[in-house]
Design an enzyme around this catalytic site. Structure first.
Site, PDB file in Angstrom:
ATOM      1  N   CYS A 154      35.436  37.769  52.623  1.00 57.82           N
ATOM      2  CA  CYS A 154      35.878  38.269  51.314  1.00 57.82           C
ATOM      3  C   CYS A 154      35.488  37.315  50.196  1.00 57.82           C
ATOM      4  O   CYS A 154      34.916  37.709  49.189  1.00 57.82           O
ATOM      5  CB  CYS A 154      37.387  38.505  51.327  1.00 57.82           C
ATOM      6  SG  CYS A 154      38.006  39.050  49.739  1.00 57.82           S
ATOM      7  N   CYS A 173      33.981  40.834  49.137  1.00 55.91           N
ATOM      8  CA  CYS A 173      34.701  41.375  47.988  1.00 55.91           C
ATOM      9  C   CYS A 173      34.461  40.619  46.668  1.00 55.91           C
ATOM     10  O   CYS A 173      34.108  41.237  45.668  1.00 55.91           O
ATOM     11  CB  CYS A 173      36.209  41.351  48.238  1.00 55.91           C
ATOM     12  SG  CYS A 173      36.715  41.566  49.935  1.00 55.91           S
ATOM     13  N   LYS A 209      30.731  40.262  45.453  1.00 55.92           N
ATOM     14  CA  LYS A 209      30.284  41.636  45.197  1.00 55.92           C
ATOM     15  C   LYS A 209      30.863  42.161  43.885  1.00 55.92           C
ATOM     16  O   LYS A 209      30.157  42.761  43.075  1.00 55.92           O
ATOM     17  CB  LYS A 209      30.699  42.520  46.384  1.00 55.92           C
ATOM     18  CG  LYS A 209      30.294  43.965  46.325  1.00 55.92           C
ATOM     19  CD  LYS A 209      31.282  44.874  45.635  1.00 55.92           C
ATOM     20  CE  LYS A 209      32.698  44.723  46.060  1.00 55.92           C
ATOM     21  NZ  LYS A 209      33.004  45.165  47.383  1.00 55.92           N
ATOM     22  N   TYR A 250      30.232  52.010  52.466  1.00 55.06           N
ATOM     23  CA  TYR A 250      30.687  51.121  51.394  1.00 55.06           C
ATOM     24  C   TYR A 250      29.549  50.229  50.857  1.00 55.06           C
ATOM     25  O   TYR A 250      29.261  50.212  49.671  1.00 55.06           O
ATOM     26  CB  TYR A 250      31.726  50.149  51.949  1.00 55.06           C
ATOM     27  CG  TYR A 250      33.155  50.586  52.018  1.00 55.06           C
ATOM     28  CD1 TYR A 250      34.044  50.297  50.986  1.00 55.06           C
ATOM     29  CD2 TYR A 250      33.661  51.224  53.144  1.00 55.06           C
ATOM     30  CE1 TYR A 250      35.382  50.626  51.067  1.00 55.06           C
ATOM     31  CE2 TYR A 250      35.004  51.560  53.239  1.00 55.06           C
ATOM     32  CZ  TYR A 250      35.863  51.255  52.200  1.00 55.06           C
ATOM     33  OH  TYR A 250      37.185  51.587  52.284  1.00 55.06           O
ATOM     34  N   GLU A 271      27.519  50.416  47.234  1.00 54.67           N
ATOM     35  CA  GLU A 271      27.836  49.338  46.286  1.00 54.67           C
ATOM     36  C   GLU A 271      26.564  48.570  45.901  1.00 54.67           C
ATOM     37  O   GLU A 271      26.284  48.353  44.726  1.00 54.67           O
ATOM     38  CB  GLU A 271      28.872  48.388  46.893  1.00 54.67           C
ATOM     39  CG  GLU A 271      30.265  49.028  46.961  1.00 54.67           C
ATOM     40  CD  GLU A 271      31.332  48.101  47.510  1.00 54.67           C
ATOM     41  OE1 GLU A 271      30.992  47.056  48.109  1.00 54.67           O
ATOM     42  OE2 GLU A 271      32.532  48.425  47.339  1.00 54.67           O
ATOM     43  N   HIS A 309      48.627  58.725  27.208  1.00 49.53           N
ATOM     44  CA  HIS A 309      47.548  59.379  26.477  1.00 49.53           C
ATOM     45  C   HIS A 309      46.894  58.439  25.479  1.00 49.53           C
ATOM     46  O   HIS A 309      47.616  57.693  24.822  1.00 49.53           O
ATOM     47  CB  HIS A 309      48.111  60.611  25.755  1.00 49.53           C
ATOM     48  CG  HIS A 309      47.062  61.459  25.134  1.00 49.53           C
ATOM     49  ND1 HIS A 309      46.181  62.193  25.876  1.00 49.53           N
ATOM     50  CD2 HIS A 309      46.748  61.664  23.830  1.00 49.53           C
ATOM     51  CE1 HIS A 309      45.357  62.844  25.061  1.00 49.53           C
ATOM     52  NE2 HIS A 309      45.686  62.535  23.819  1.00 49.53           N
ATOM     53  N   GLU A 363      45.886  59.989  33.225  1.00 55.93           N
ATOM     54  CA  GLU A 363      46.927  60.988  32.957  1.00 55.93           C
ATOM     55  C   GLU A 363      46.582  62.339  33.597  1.00 55.93           C
ATOM     56  O   GLU A 363      47.469  63.164  33.827  1.00 55.93           O
ATOM     57  CB  GLU A 363      47.153  61.158  31.454  1.00 55.93           C
ATOM     58  CG  GLU A 363      45.991  61.793  30.723  1.00 55.93           C
ATOM     59  CD  GLU A 363      46.259  61.979  29.228  1.00 55.93           C
ATOM     60  OE1 GLU A 363      47.345  62.468  28.870  1.00 55.93           O
ATOM     61  OE2 GLU A 363      45.371  61.637  28.426  1.00 55.93           O
TER      62      GLU A 363
END
Ligand code: NDP
Length: 456
Positions: free
Chosen positions: A43, A48, A51, A177, A181, A434, A439
């Site tokens: 990671c 992670c 990346k 993945y 990516e 908003h 939303e």
């Protein structure tokens, strides 16, 4: 009672190993960790974190383009790959130091070297032998490449983080993945990217609307996608690489990135000699408490056959620390693990896909596609897709899926709602914020489909 050098010996200082070790030490255990590479595991070093930094960098490309619609005049921007990689490496080195300090502060002994299990309670690190009441295998995984002629010319994500220069033409192989990516990131930097995938739709393991929405959006950003296609060979010549495909065509490339899955790091660990049963994939076979068939040897993270995600390894690490030295935690719910794919645009998802939900019973599907407010002025033709999968019998929300900017940030909150068993009516009575894209998840009222479950 037998005395051991340590209560817990952890092999591997990645996400899971570090978390388990620190928590165990905080619970009073005497803990040692063996690691022969930079601290933090995949990671921090090859996954992670670097990346995401590269993904941020690649997004600037379109931010500069979009700025004009908002009144900005941006001089022609230029990009330096070496500068980005140097800055990224500096940040990773800082994190390596943070991890070392975490160990020191928690009173965990760090042993620098490659560990090998000698028996259920003994580990060797070089010439040193150490005994432990429990041994935790947290050695993670590594990228695998498919077997095909010339595959030695292909790199994996491990090498992609350290390329001396940005390749001009890249073939990315895979549709999961890492493939989407890296294809997005490299295209963002201006590389000519072709993604070659053997299946009919990228992100096969996710809700089908995610891959179906993402592929054309990636194409708009310049990624050529070749579906139902396999690479049959790679040849290096004077002008670069020639990649042959099973449809008889060829692609010229400077780099081929194999993003075709990862394999558990169990080779050479001495596990089988110590009697530990492995899965066919090489993963350590564990029970619900992450114990292997040898009671004193446990395993967590990417080295077991569950979910290969850092937050899952962290949860498993805490579970094991509490199990061994504290009070047993509730089991991890692998069904509602939220995840994001940092493709461009991002994908965020939690819970069941439509297909998984339909296999269990009747469902209602709510789906919305729209162009985000930002793009009314940027002029960019990028679609956001949001989808809610609802159990028609109980009104419970089973899955929430999104393709669009910041999808991971948005889905995290909905993961809490799903963890709490939220119903669609509760979504409906939630007041939206908003103007946001998020939303939309609380304003979708009309189901696009009602689908009966499997015939019984
Ligand atoms: P994935 O399992 O996600 O994808 C592998 C891809 O390679 C699939 O499309 C698969 O095709 C294809 N493939 C596998 N074997 C072959 C083969 N022999 N020939 C051709 N194609 C093949 O793996 P990744 O390597 O992308 O990532 C590994 C794991 O790391 C992920 O599953 C995820 O858990 C984790 N990860 C998480 C990230 C995140 O959280 N954002 C980012 C990156 C990785 P098919 O679909 O047909 O099987």
């Amino acid at each position: 009672m037998t005395s051991y050098d340590y209560d817990l010996f952890t092999i591997g200082a990645g996400s899971g190993g570090v978390r388990a070790s620190r928590f165990a030490a905080q619970l009073g255990a005497r803990v040692a960790v063996a690691e022969d590479r930079p601290l933090g595991g995949t990671c921090v070093n090859l996954g992670c974190i670097p990346k995401k930094l590269l993904s941020y960098a690649a997004h600037y490309h379109e931010h500069f383009e979009d700025a004009a619609g908002f009144g900005w005049t941006v001089p022609t921007p230029s990009f330096s790959w070496p500068a980005l990689i140097a800055n990224k490496d500096r940040e990773i080195a800082r994190l390596n130091g943070v991890y070392e300090k975490l160990f020191t502060d928690a009173g965990v002994t760090l042993l620098r070297g490659r560990a090998k299990v000698l028996d259920p309670h003994t580990v060797a690190i070089g010439d040193q032998q150490v005994s432990a009441r429990h041994i935790l295998v947290a050695t993670g995984g590594r990228p695998t490449k498919p077997e095909l002629p010339g595959i030695e010319h292909a790199i994996t994500s491990d090498e992609a983080f350290h390329l001396a220069e940005l390749p001009g033409r890249v073939v990315v192989y895979g549709g999961g993945y890492i493939a989407v990516e890296f294809a997005s990131i490299l295209a963002g930097f201006g590389a000519e990217v072709t993604l070659v995938y053997r299946g009919a739709q990228i992100l096969r393991e996710f809700d089908s609307d995610l891959g179906a929405t993402l592929a054309p959006e990636m194409a708009k950003k310049g990624v050529a996608i070749r579906l139902t296609t396999r690479i049959t060979g790679i040849v290096r010549g004077a002008a670069g690489l020639t990649v042959s495909l099973d449809d008889g065509t060829q692609l010229a490339a400077d780099s081929v990135l194999a993003a075709t899955g990862r394999t558990p790091n169990t080779a050479g660990l001495g596990l089988e000699a110590a009697g530990v049963a492995l899965e066919q994939s090489g993963a350590v076979r564990v029970d619900a408490d992450y114990r292997s068939n040898v009671a004193s040897i446990l395993a967590i993270g990417d080295v077991i056959d569950r979910v290969q995600l850092t937050p899952v390894a962290l949860a498993e690490g805490m579970y094991v620390a509490e199990l061994l030295f504290g009070t047993r935690r509730p089991p991890i719910n692998y069904e509602s693990v939220a995840t994001a794919v940092f493709s461009h645009p991002n994908v965020g998802t939690v819970g069941l896909s439509e297909a998984q939900a339909r296999a269990r019973g009747a469902v209602q599907i709510f789906r919305s596609r729209f162009r985000a407010l930002r793009h009314t002025l940027s002029g960019r033709d990028e679609q956001t897709m949001m989808k809610i999968v609802v159990d028609a019998a109980t009104d419970r929300v089973l899955g929430v899926h999104m393709v669009g900017p910041d999808a991971g940030e948005i889905i995290q909150g909905f993961a809490v709602a799903l963890q709490c068993g939220a119903t669609k009516s509760q979504f409906d009575t939630t007041i939206g914020i908003h103007p946001t894209s998020a939303e939309e998840f609380v304003t979708m009222r009309t189901p696009v489909t009602f689908l009966p479950g499997p015939a019984s």
